[in-house]
Design an enzyme around this catalytic site. Structure first.
Site, PDB file in Angstrom:
ATOM      1  N   ALA A 196     -12.949  24.685 -22.009  1.00  0.00           N
ATOM      2  CA  ALA A 196     -12.259  23.395 -21.952  1.00  0.00           C
ATOM      3  C   ALA A 196     -10.782  23.520 -22.289  1.00  0.00           C
ATOM      4  O   ALA A 196     -10.018  22.581 -22.075  1.00  0.00           O
ATOM      5  CB  ALA A 196     -12.911  22.417 -22.915  1.00  0.00           C
ATOM      6  N   SER A 197     -10.362  24.683 -22.804  1.00  0.00           N
ATOM      7  CA  SER A 197      -9.032  24.821 -23.398  1.00  0.00           C
ATOM      8  C   SER A 197      -7.961  25.154 -22.364  1.00  0.00           C
ATOM      9  O   SER A 197      -8.025  26.165 -21.671  1.00  0.00           O
ATOM     10  CB  SER A 197      -9.110  25.925 -24.468  1.00  0.00           C
ATOM     11  OG  SER A 197      -7.864  26.530 -24.696  1.00  0.00           O
ATOM     12  N   THR A 198      -6.965  24.288 -22.303  1.00  0.00           N
ATOM     13  CA  THR A 198      -5.885  24.453 -21.324  1.00  0.00           C
ATOM     14  C   THR A 198      -5.088  25.739 -21.571  1.00  0.00           C
ATOM     15  O   THR A 198      -4.739  26.450 -20.625  1.00  0.00           O
ATOM     16  CB  THR A 198      -4.919  23.259 -21.407  1.00  0.00           C
ATOM     17  OG1 THR A 198      -4.534  23.068 -22.778  1.00  0.00           O
ATOM     18  CG2 THR A 198      -5.577  21.988 -20.896  1.00  0.00           C
TER      19      THR A 198
END
Lengths: 209, 209
Positions: free
Chosen positions: B11-13
């Site tokens: 989920a981490s940009t």
């Protein structure tokens, strides 16, 4: 000459790292630095935070201290954790505001950061700030008095409100003339690049080259 | 060869930015990358956070999106904000765990990140993950089945618990063999340097040189 606004808070560890290197980096980039003291207290309060996020999230706070320690050492700077953290930088910010109008704001700011993070002194202590003013050839008593005038207090308040209107949420923050916000000591190079080019296109190629 | 552990969450940009560049950077540094998928949900919960800090602190979240957009563009990568943010990366992480034991974990991870942040697809959708597995020459059904075995589920849970024992609080996180933790895409170069030299001394001189 292109300009970059450097917004800093005296309690901020990463602002210390930036203050010690921004003039050299800006000179290399051909950008003028405008030093902008402000207060993070109201900024944090506006986000529902009663103190520094580094105190609210201790794992993050612990990593921040180690990160700053590593980077400071590699920059040849001292670093110790202020006690208490964060320090109260209100008086220092009021003085810096005056110094930034004249020609000693950057020197004063660097000296306060070194007192705080290298020498471990209390920057809320007027004796510490007086020592610094004296070393810069300023009249400590006169500057302290000016710094506590209603007009100057209101000016710092207004500058902090401007920071909030510009959506700042931490320090250091850099604002380019075309309104681009960059947050953090690690974004200084990108902010300087943007100040000149109005884009980051080419930024990483430049690094590799 | 020195090694660096790259801990990432789907989920981490910023994990996306790192995943797309870490192999080239590590090759230049002469360091081997070990890919470590984990879940930020339990890590955030351990800090009293019910969702991503970027959702809890919207000013910070807004800046993060702009920051990632600027950096991605300069890297030649697409970026769009996932809807919803954060995406649920549980199934992808379970699959990546298997891929990282074999030789397709990094390719799978990069493909999932591109599906999520470049193409705007839902990475919780097994059809999306199956497409990716198929494109990598894997049997989607067989891999999905293995990924949902009790043993594999327990392994991802254990890997996330290890991350928490190592004091991780976000992603990407890099761990050197001597136990130094670096957090954030912007710390990749420092982590690689530390992996080789066990210090940052000389890091900034190297950059200027």
């Amino acid at each position: 000459m292109k300009a970059l606004d450097f917004w800093f808070e005296f309690a901020s560890t990463y602002s210390y790292l930036t203050a010690m290197r921004i003039e050299a980096a800006a000179r290399r980039a051909g950008v003028e630095v405008r030093w902008k003291p402000f207060l993070l207290g109201p900024v944090f309060a506006g986000q529902g935070l009663s103190t520094s996020p580094f105190n609210i999230y201790p794992l993050k706070g612990g990593n921040m201290l180690r990160d700053v320690e590593r980077i400071a050492a590699a920059m040849g700077l001292g670093f110790r954790t202020p006690d208490p953290f964060p320090q109260n930088g209100l008086t220092a910010a009021r003085i810096a505001l005056i110094g930034c109008d004249e020609d000693w704001g950057a020197d004063f700011t660097r000296a306060v950061y070194l007192a705080e993070f290298d020498q471990g002194r209390q920057i809320s202590d007027k004796a510490v700030l007086s020592d610094i003013l004296h070393s810069l050839g300023q009249d400590p008593e006169a500057v302290l008095q000016r710094s506590e005038s209603p007009e100057n207090k209101a000016r710092l308040k207004a500058q902090t409100e401007t920071a909030m209107q510009l959506n700042m949420f931490g320090a250091p923050t850099f604002m380019t003339e075309d309104g681009e916000l960059f947050w953090g000591n690690d974004r200084l190079e990108q902010a300087l690049y943007w100040a000149r080019h109005h884009t980051l296109e080419g930024f990483f190629e430049q690094d590799a080259g």
